[in-house]
Every structure is written in C-alpha cells, then in structure tokens.
Scaffold this motif. Structure first.
Motif, PDB file in Angstrom:
ATOM      1  N   VAL A 107       0.863  -1.138   0.084  1.00 35.21           N
ATOM      2  CA  VAL A 107      -0.060  -0.047   0.043  1.00 35.21           C
ATOM      3  C   VAL A 107       0.814   1.296  -0.131  1.00 35.21           C
ATOM      4  O   VAL A 107       0.567   2.187  -0.562  1.00 35.21           O
ATOM      5  CB  VAL A 107      -0.856   0.110   1.126  1.00 35.21           C
ATOM      6  N   ALA A 108       1.928   1.251   0.611  1.00 32.41           N
ATOM      7  CA  ALA A 108       3.035   2.363   0.728  1.00 32.41           C
ATOM      8  C   ALA A 108       3.529   2.654  -0.545  1.00 32.41           C
ATOM      9  O   ALA A 108       3.536   3.693  -0.997  1.00 32.41           O
ATOM     10  CB  ALA A 108       4.163   2.198   1.743  1.00 32.41           C
ATOM     11  N   GLU A 109       3.792   1.638  -1.274  1.00 39.32           N
ATOM     12  CA  GLU A 109       4.501   1.672  -2.614  1.00 39.32           C
ATOM     13  C   GLU A 109       3.224   2.108  -3.768  1.00 39.32           C
ATOM     14  O   GLU A 109       3.502   3.169  -4.479  1.00 39.32           O
ATOM     15  CB  GLU A 109       4.755   0.152  -3.283  1.00 39.32           C
ATOM     16  N   LEU A 110       1.761   1.713  -3.518  1.00 42.95           N
ATOM     17  CA  LEU A 110       0.925   2.288  -4.271  1.00 42.95           C
ATOM     18  C   LEU A 110       0.789   3.838  -4.044  1.00 42.95           C
ATOM     19  O   LEU A 110       0.514   4.476  -5.049  1.00 42.95           O
ATOM     20  CB  LEU A 110      -0.380   1.475  -3.943  1.00 42.95           C
ATOM     21  N   LEU A 111       0.831   4.260  -2.847  1.00 45.36           N
ATOM     22  CA  LEU A 111       0.695   5.776  -2.368  1.00 45.36           C
ATOM     23  C   LEU A 111       1.895   6.432  -3.099  1.00 45.36           C
ATOM     24  O   LEU A 111       1.371   7.524  -3.568  1.00 45.36           O
ATOM     25  CB  LEU A 111       0.875   5.683  -0.930  1.00 45.36           C
ATOM     26  N   ARG A 112       2.995   5.999  -2.876  1.00 48.57           N
ATOM     27  CA  ARG A 112       4.232   6.723  -3.639  1.00 48.57           C
ATOM     28  C   ARG A 112       4.030   6.612  -5.153  1.00 48.57           C
ATOM     29  O   ARG A 112       4.110   7.938  -5.797  1.00 48.57           O
ATOM     30  CB  ARG A 112       5.579   5.954  -3.296  1.00 48.57           C
ATOM     31  N   ALA A 113       3.567   5.681  -5.774  1.00 49.41           N
ATOM     32  CA  ALA A 113       3.402   5.708  -7.231  1.00 49.41           C
ATOM     33  C   ALA A 113       2.143   6.551  -7.607  1.00 49.41           C
ATOM     34  O   ALA A 113       2.310   7.122  -8.500  1.00 49.41           O
ATOM     35  CB  ALA A 113       2.880   4.288  -7.502  1.00 49.41           C
ATOM     36  N   ALA A 114       1.247   6.668  -6.818  1.00 49.15           N
ATOM     37  CA  ALA A 114       0.108   7.670  -7.084  1.00 49.15           C
ATOM     38  C   ALA A 114       0.379   9.216  -6.943  1.00 49.15           C
ATOM     39  O   ALA A 114       0.221   9.962  -7.731  1.00 49.15           O
ATOM     40  CB  ALA A 114      -1.115   7.262  -6.111  1.00 49.15           C
ATOM     41  N   ARG A 115       1.441   9.338  -5.894  1.00 45.76           N
ATOM     42  CA  ARG A 115       1.657  10.665  -5.833  1.00 45.76           C
ATOM     43  C   ARG A 115       2.788  11.211  -7.007  1.00 45.76           C
ATOM     44  O   ARG A 115       2.398  12.294  -7.530  1.00 45.76           O
ATOM     45  CB  ARG A 115       2.617  10.883  -4.602  1.00 45.76           C
ATOM     46  N   ARG A 116       3.582  10.202  -7.120  1.00 48.13           N
ATOM     47  CA  ARG A 116       4.596  10.489  -8.504  1.00 48.13           C
ATOM     48  C   ARG A 116       3.832  10.697  -9.720  1.00 48.13           C
ATOM     49  O   ARG A 116       4.050  11.640 -10.597  1.00 48.13           O
ATOM     50  CB  ARG A 116       5.503   9.127  -8.690  1.00 48.13           C
ATOM     51  N   ALA A 117       2.613  10.162  -9.801  1.00 46.90           N
ATOM     52  CA  ALA A 117       1.543  10.203 -11.073  1.00 46.90           C
ATOM     53  C   ALA A 117       0.912  11.364 -11.156  1.00 46.90           C
ATOM     54  O   ALA A 117       0.134  11.382 -12.197  1.00 46.90           O
ATOM     55  CB  ALA A 117       1.056   8.737 -11.290  1.00 46.90           C
ATOM     56  N   GLY A 118       0.744  11.994  -9.951  1.00 46.23           N
ATOM     57  CA  GLY A 118       0.006  13.246  -9.858  1.00 46.23           C
ATOM     58  C   GLY A 118      -1.397  12.946  -9.554  1.00 46.23           C
ATOM     59  O   GLY A 118      -2.294  14.006  -9.916  1.00 46.23           O
ATOM     60  N   LEU A 119      -1.672  11.900  -8.945  1.00 49.08           N
ATOM     61  CA  LEU A 119      -3.167  11.472  -8.799  1.00 49.08           C
ATOM     62  C   LEU A 119      -3.316  12.139  -7.377  1.00 49.08           C
ATOM     63  O   LEU A 119      -2.457  12.462  -6.454  1.00 49.08           O
ATOM     64  CB  LEU A 119      -3.448   9.989  -8.561  1.00 49.08           C
ATOM     65  N   ARG A 120      -4.855  12.373  -7.268  1.00 46.13           N
ATOM     66  CA  ARG A 120      -5.014  13.012  -6.050  1.00 46.13           C
ATOM     67  C   ARG A 120      -5.352  12.026  -4.933  1.00 46.13           C
ATOM     68  O   ARG A 120      -5.831  10.869  -5.397  1.00 46.13           O
ATOM     69  CB  ARG A 120      -6.264  14.109  -5.981  1.00 46.13           C
ATOM     70  N   LEU A 121      -5.079  12.238  -3.839  1.00 45.31           N
ATOM     71  CA  LEU A 121      -5.396  11.341  -2.725  1.00 45.31           C
ATOM     72  C   LEU A 121      -6.315  11.498  -1.420  1.00 45.31           C
ATOM     73  O   LEU A 121      -6.371  12.801  -1.296  1.00 45.31           O
ATOM     74  CB  LEU A 121      -3.905  11.148  -2.027  1.00 45.31           C
ATOM     75  N   ALA A 122      -7.302  10.872  -1.095  1.00 46.17           N
ATOM     76  CA  ALA A 122      -8.083  10.987  -0.191  1.00 46.17           C
ATOM     77  C   ALA A 122      -7.984   9.988   0.947  1.00 46.17           C
ATOM     78  O   ALA A 122      -7.742   8.883   0.564  1.00 46.17           O
ATOM     79  CB  ALA A 122      -9.638  11.255  -0.839  1.00 46.17           C
ATOM     80  N   ILE A 123      -8.873  10.031   1.946  1.00 43.67           N
ATOM     81  CA  ILE A 123      -9.304   9.049   2.654  1.00 43.67           C
ATOM     82  C   ILE A 123     -10.673   9.296   3.337  1.00 43.67           C
ATOM     83  O   ILE A 123     -11.140  10.163   3.432  1.00 43.67           O
ATOM     84  CB  ILE A 123      -8.300   9.510   4.132  1.00 43.67           C
ATOM     85  N   ALA A 124     -11.153   8.165   3.328  1.00 45.97           N
ATOM     86  CA  ALA A 124     -12.508   7.753   3.853  1.00 45.97           C
ATOM     87  C   ALA A 124     -12.567   6.775   5.002  1.00 45.97           C
ATOM     88  O   ALA A 124     -12.478   5.560   4.506  1.00 45.97           O
ATOM     89  CB  ALA A 124     -13.391   7.450   2.613  1.00 45.97           C
ATOM     90  N   THR A 125     -12.720   7.041   6.164  1.00 49.68           N
ATOM     91  CA  THR A 125     -12.597   6.082   7.205  1.00 49.68           C
ATOM     92  C   THR A 125     -13.923   6.085   8.310  1.00 49.68           C
ATOM     93  O   THR A 125     -14.189   7.491   8.597  1.00 49.68           O
ATOM     94  CB  THR A 125     -11.146   6.137   7.926  1.00 49.68           C
ATOM     95  N   THR A 126     -14.051   5.130   8.719  1.00 50.51           N
ATOM     96  CA  THR A 126     -14.979   5.089   9.932  1.00 50.51           C
ATOM     97  C   THR A 126     -14.426   5.481  11.290  1.00 50.51           C
ATOM     98  O   THR A 126     -15.335   5.399  12.166  1.00 50.51           O
ATOM     99  CB  THR A 126     -15.670   3.609   9.869  1.00 50.51           C
ATOM    100  N   THR A 127     -13.193   5.485  11.183  1.00 55.24           N
ATOM    101  CA  THR A 127     -12.591   5.641  12.563  1.00 55.24           C
ATOM    102  C   THR A 127     -12.504   6.977  12.940  1.00 55.24           C
ATOM    103  O   THR A 127     -12.888   8.119  12.209  1.00 55.24           O
ATOM    104  CB  THR A 127     -11.034   5.122  12.572  1.00 55.24           C
ATOM    105  N   THR A 128     -12.029   7.434  13.866  1.00 55.88           N
ATOM    106  CA  THR A 128     -11.905   8.998  14.576  1.00 55.88           C
ATOM    107  C   THR A 128     -11.081   9.936  13.902  1.00 55.88           C
ATOM    108  O   THR A 128     -10.083   9.123  13.667  1.00 55.88           O
ATOM    109  CB  THR A 128     -11.874   9.093  16.274  1.00 55.88           C
ATOM    110  N   ARG A 129     -11.202  11.157  13.927  1.00 54.39           N
ATOM    111  CA  ARG A 129      -9.952  11.808  13.147  1.00 54.39           C
ATOM    112  C   ARG A 129      -8.907  11.983  14.391  1.00 54.39           C
ATOM    113  O   ARG A 129      -7.692  11.810  13.846  1.00 54.39           O
ATOM    114  CB  ARG A 129     -10.387  13.391  13.248  1.00 54.39           C
ATOM    115  N   ALA A 130      -9.135  11.775  15.678  1.00 53.05           N
ATOM    116  CA  ALA A 130      -7.798  11.607  16.444  1.00 53.05           C
ATOM    117  C   ALA A 130      -6.948  10.400  16.007  1.00 53.05           C
ATOM    118  O   ALA A 130      -5.719  10.340  15.982  1.00 53.05           O
ATOM    119  CB  ALA A 130      -8.135  11.338  18.030  1.00 53.05           C
ATOM    120  N   ASN A 131      -7.587   9.253  15.820  1.00 54.62           N
ATOM    121  CA  ASN A 131      -6.930   8.248  15.589  1.00 54.62           C
ATOM    122  C   ASN A 131      -6.208   8.307  14.112  1.00 54.62           C
ATOM    123  O   ASN A 131      -4.985   7.799  13.841  1.00 54.62           O
ATOM    124  CB  ASN A 131      -7.903   7.051  14.942  1.00 54.62           C
TER     125      ASN A 131
END
Ligand SMILES: [Mg+2]
Length: 249
Positions: A107-131
C-alpha cells in the motif's frame, strides 16, 4: 480517466485492528479493572460491528461480561462505553506513536506511485479523526499534506457499509465515481464504495482475507495469496491503470 485514489485506513493502510485497536481496547479494559479480554479470534467476530463505541456496546449486550470495575458503580452503560472508548483512544495513539503499527508495504508503494503520477489522494474512514491524525503523523509524516480530503467518523457519522462517506469524498474532490478508485480491505468498506458507484481495489487484511463480490481487482502482496481467488490481481498502479482503461473502453 483515473484522477484519484480514496483510501480506507484500518486494515488498509496498516494492520491497525490486530496490532493497534485490539491491543488498545484490552489496555482500556485493564485500566478500568474489568476482566475483559478480546483475543484475536473474538476481535475478528466483533469487527462485524463497525465503530469502536458500537463494538463495546455490542460486546456488553451479547456477551454479558461482568461490569465490576474499579471506577465504582457504573452510572450508565452509555457512560461506561464512552469512558472506555476515550481510554482506548489514548492507548491507541500511544501505540501508534511507539511504532507498533506499520504502513503495509504494497500500500505504501501504491501511495508513492500515485503521488509520483500526480493522482489526488483522499481518505474515507469510519475511525475517529484523532486516530487518523495519530496514524498519519507517525506513518506518513512527510506525506500528510498529500491528502486533499480526509473524511472520518467525525465528519460523516454514517458508518460503512453506508455509502455516505464515499459520496461525500467524491463531492469534496469534485469528481465523478468513474474518476476515482477506492482502496479497501473489508466487505463493509467495499460495499460502501460500490454503493457510491466507485470501483474498488481490494487489499486483503488479517481479518478480511477474502475477496469481496464486485471488487475490480486485488493488490498483490497483501497477506497470503488466496489460491481459491481466481479474480484479477494487480501488482501496482501501472497495472491498475491498465485495468481501469480496459474497463472504460
Ligand atoms: Mg478497513
């Protein structure tokens, strides 16, 4: 055309459930003098209930554990659940800060590749913001600003599999469903994304090893590769884009 990846957090970015949340729940129970213990198997069953507070409440209701605790008489179940959850969050953030929870390499590699490729990144999670803040600060200190949108249970209280959080993520990214792919480990998460019209890249985790119906592909290298799974497997972003283009054609 693919413009963004939207990541789940727990089980997807890291094995937070087994290494973080479960351990933190048990520490909070100990602090309260409760004799409760959630082993890995029981926790796997409790994970069918999304949300930490809901999980504690469900455990009390279904397993009827002793409520004798060192905090004196319990004023109400709601209060006990809230107090335990607060204690659990403190333990969780300490575990994360102590390096007990690690970013999953594929997943780390996917994140790095996505950033290099200029894709936008987002997070959608059911956990709390503090976590989420604790986890990103520790696992991705330099990349935290790379996420355009971070949605948590604090902003969208409807829990997955409700698609509300993915609809809101798409609205904030100003993208149509076909322009983004969700990255998810669990069935509830995948169903939430599919319900919002997104395609899903499945990253099997310890507690959610099996392919979910309807996902587009699975990311290779996430846990044991399931021999019974004859669905599409991608090795990284280049493969994912090829699949995405083939589907769009
Ligand atoms: Mg998850």
């Amino acid at each position: 055309m693919l413009k963004a990846l939207i990541f789940d957090v727990d089980g997807t970015l890291a094995e937070t459930e087994r290494d973080g949340h479960r351990v933190a729940f048990n520490a909070a129970f100990r602090d309260a003098g409760l004799d409760w213990h959630w082993d890995e198997q029981l926790y796997g069953e409790l994970l069918r209930v999304p949300g930490g507070r809901e999980r504690i409440a469900h455990f009390i209701e279904r397993h009827a554990p002793s409520l004798d605790c060192e905090w004196g008489e319990v004023r109400s179940i709601d209060q006990l659940v809230a107090d335990l959850h607060r204690g659990k969050t403190a333990h969780y953030t300490a575990l994360v800060a102590g390096g007990q929870v690690k970013l999953r390499p594929p997943v780390a590699e996917l994140l790095r590749a996505a950033r290099r490729a200029g894709l936008r990144l987002a997070i959608a999670t059911t956990t709390t913001r503090a976590n989420v803040t604790a986890l990103l600060d520790h696992l991705l200190p330099k990349a935290r600003d790379a996420f355009d949108v971070i949605l948590t249970a604090d902003e969208v209280p409807a829990k997955k599999p409700d698609p509300a959080i993915y609809r809101e993520a798409l609205a904030r990214l100003r993208l149509a469903p076909h322009e983004a792919i969700a990255v998810e480990d669990s069935e509830a998460g995948a169903r939430a994304a599919l319900g919002a019209g997104l395609r899903v890249l499945h990253v099997p985790s310890v507690y959610f090893p099996q392919r979910v119906d309807g996902v587009t592909a699975r990311l290779a290298g996430c846990g044991d590769d399931d021999p019974a799974d004859d669905g599409l497997v991608v090795r990284g972003l280049a493969d994912l884009r090829a699949v995405e283009q083939a589907l769009a054609a």
